[in-house]
Design an enzyme around this catalytic site. Structure first.
Site, PDB file in Angstrom:
ATOM      1  CE  LYS A 105      -4.112  -0.768  -4.313  1.00 12.78           C
ATOM      2  NZ  LYS A 105      -3.530  -1.157  -5.397  1.00 12.78           N
ATOM      3  CB  SER A 154      -2.577  -3.986   2.420  1.00 12.80           C
ATOM      4  OG  SER A 154      -3.343  -4.263   2.222  1.00 12.80           O
TER       5      SER A 154
END
Lengths: 329, 329
Positions: free
Chosen positions: B56, B312
C-alpha cells in the site's frame, strides 16, 4: 610467518559456479524501521530463503558435488542438529546418493521431519551422553561412506562463502558500501567463508561473529589466540550454534579476518525473533537470529558504510515460535 | 468502442520514478518445495518487505507526492482497515504533512498501533453500523484536507503497478518468463496496477485475481460484466480484502486485462499461512495469503512460463498468527 589458510577467494568463486544450478540467490532486504532503530543503514541477508531454510545447503552441495562415481554410490554420513542435516540430505538427493545423518534425539521436530522428508536415513543419539563424532565416524567407516563435516572442510567453507559473494554484489546493485558484516557463528564455517569472500574483495569491511552467551568459544578464542572450549554445562535456545569449539580449519581463517566476537543472551535472541516477525516479516530460528540480536541493542561498532546482518536459518518449531512471538517463550 | 482506462503503462513508469527514493524493491523469491508441490515454477513477490509491511505504501506515496504546498499543509484523510492506513501515514510523514485515518474499531491491533506510531491521527468507527466513507468525507471537507482513496484513484493504481514492473525485471534477471500472475484482490487497485504494468510489456501473461469466499465480488463482476456487491452478511479472516465492490476505476481495467477470478476459503488461507511459515519462512497476513492459497491446491490454470504469486501484506497480530501456525486458528 604467514599462516596457510584452508581456502581462498578463488575456491569460493569456484563453489559459486558449482552450486549455481541448485542453490538460490537469497534476498538482501532493507527495512526503514530497522534503519531508524539502529541509527544506520542495515541490510539483511536472508538465508532462510535458501533451499532447506538455512545457508547449510551451499556448503553441503559444494562438498557432495566433488565426490566421484564410486564415492557417490557409497553415500555420505553427517552429524548435525538439523540444518547441516537438511543441507546434506537435499544435496545428496539432488546428486543421487544415499545419506545417513546422526542427529540429537532432542533436535527440533521440524528439522528431524524435514531431513527425513528429504530421503535421508536418520540415527538419533543423546547429546549429553553420546559422541556424535564417534557414531558417525564408525558408521562411515563400516559403509565406506564419506563423512561430511558440518564446518571443518575446505569445500564446506567455500560453499558457505558464496553468501558473501552475493552480499557484495547485491549491496553494490543498490548503491551500498558494506562497512561491516555480522555473522551467526557456531563452528565458524559460515563466518570463515563469508570473511574470505568479502575481505578478498573489500579489505576495509569489518567482519564480526555473533554467538549465544555460554557458546562464545569463538569470541574467547579470538582474544586468547587459541581454540577455546564451551563448558559442558552451557545451555541456549540457539540449537544451531552449539558447536563445542572453533574448527581447526575455520579458526585460523577467522583469526586472520574477523575483527571481533559479539555475544548475545537468549532474551536478546527472543527480542530479535519478535522484531523479525513484527517488522521484517521474516521467520527466523533462534540460532539464525543472533546477528540481528546483536544489531538491535547496538552491540556492533559504529562505522562507515552499511551494516549487513546475516540471518542464517529459519527452521523453528511452530510451538516454540508461537510462544516467543506471544511473549511467553 | 475502446474503453478509456484510468491509467497507462507510462503512468506506472512515472510512479516508479516518484516512489524510487522512498519505496523498496521487494524480493522475488523461489522455493524448491513450492515448485515441487505445485508442479510448476512459482515465484513469490513478497510485498511484506515493502515499507509498512504491505504494497500500500507504493500507491499512497505516489498519490501524496503529487500534492502541492497548500494541499500538503491541509493534510490528508483516508479510511482503511489498516494497510492503506499505514501506507498513507508513512507517506505523509516522509512528505511532512498531517494525516488522519478512519479505521474500524476491530482492525488488527498491529495495524492500529503501527498507524499511530507513524504519527497519524486515528478515528475509529463501527464497521457494521457506520459509514467510513461518510465520516472521512465529512472530515476532509471540514479541514480542507485531501481524501486519499484506498484504490479508486489513478495515482494510487499507478503506484501499486510499480510492483508489476519489478516482477518483470526480477523474473528476467533469473531467466524466467512470466506466464501468469496471481494477485490478492480487495478493491482491485493492486490488480489493476500490476495488470497494466505487465500486459503493457508482456501481452501473453495471464493475470488472475484471488479473493476470499464471500468477498468474490471481482470474480462475479468479471463474469457478469457489471460491478457486483458483497453481501453484508459475509465474513472472512482476510481483513485487508473486505471492500464491498470493485472500484469504478479499477474494474474497467481489470475487466479488460484480467483472465479470471479465483476464490479461496479461509481454511485454504490458513493452510497458505502455515506453508509460508514452515517452508517459505515468510510471515503473511490472511489477506496477503490468498494468492498463495489459490496456488497451493492447484486452483490456478496450468500454462507456459513461471507463475508469480503476489504476497500483498504481512501485518498480522501475533495471537492470531500463533493460533494459525499452531493449527488452532
Amino acid at each position: 610467518m604467514p599462516v596457510s589458510l584452508a581456502i581462498s577467494l578463488d575456491d569460493i568463486l569456484d563453489a559459486a559456479r558449482v552450486i549455481a544450478p541448485a542453490a538460490f540467490c537469497t534476498p538482501l532486504i532493507e527495512n526503514d524501521v530497522l534503519n531508524a532503530r539502529c541509527g544506520r543503514r542495515v541490510l539483511i541477508k536472508f538465508e532462510g530463503a535458501q533451499r532447506t531454510g538455512s545457508f547449510k545447503f551451499r556448503g553441503a552441495y559444494n562438498r557432495l558435488a566433488r565426490l566421484d562415481g564410486a564415492a557417490r554410490v557409497a553415500g555420505v554420513v553427517a552429524w548435525s542438529s538439523g540444518n547441516h542435516a537438511q543441507g546434506v540430505a537435499a544435496a545428496a538427493r539432488l546428486l543421487g546418493m544415499p545419506a545417513t545423518i546422526v542427529m540429537p534425539a532432542d533436535a527440533p521436530a521440524i528439522k528431524l521431519a524435514n531431513t527425513r522428508a528429504l530421503g535421508a536415513e536418520i540415527l538419533t543419539y543423546d547429546r549429553h551422553s553420546e559422541s556424535r563424532e564417534e557414531i558417525a565416524t564408525a558408521l562411515a567407516q563400516s559403509r565406506g561412506a564419506t563423512l561430511v563435516p558440518s564446518f571443518d572442510d575446505p569445500f564446506i567453507i567455500a560453499g558457505q562463502g558464496t553468501a558473501g559473494l552475493e552480499i557484495l554484489e547485491q549491496a553494490k546493485a543498490i548503491g551500498a558500501e558494506v562497512g561491516q558484516v555480522l555473522v551467526c557463528c557456531g563452528g565458524g564455517g559460515l563466518t570463515a567463508g563469508i570473511a574470505t569472500a568479502i575481505k578478498g574483495q573489500s579489505i576495509t569491511t569489518a567482519i564480526h561473529t555473533v554467538e549465544p552467551a555460554g557458546f562464545d568459544d569463538t569470541a574467547r578464542s579470538l582474544i586468547s589466540g587459541r581454540r577455546e572450549q564451551v563448558s559442558p554445562d552451557a545451555r541456549s535456545i540457539c540449537d544451531a550454534l552449539l558447536a563445542p569449539s572453533p574448527g581447526a580449519l575455520t579458526f585460523p581463517i577467522n583469526q586472520a579476518l574477523v575483527s571481533g566476537g559479539l555475544v548475545v543472551t537468549d532474551d536478546q535472541v527472543r527480542d530479535a525473533i519478535r522484531f523479525a516477525f513484527t517488522t521484517l516479516k521474516l521467520v527466523v530460528e533462534p540460532g539464525g537470529a543472533v546477528a540481528l540480536a546483536a544489531m538491535l541493542p547496538g552491540l556492533a561498532p559504529q562505522g562507515e558504510g552499511a551494516s549487513v546482518v546475516v540471518i542464517s536459518g529459519s527452521n523453528v518449531d511452530p510451538d516454540l515460535y508461537a510462544a516467543i512471538i506471544g511473549g511467553i517463550g
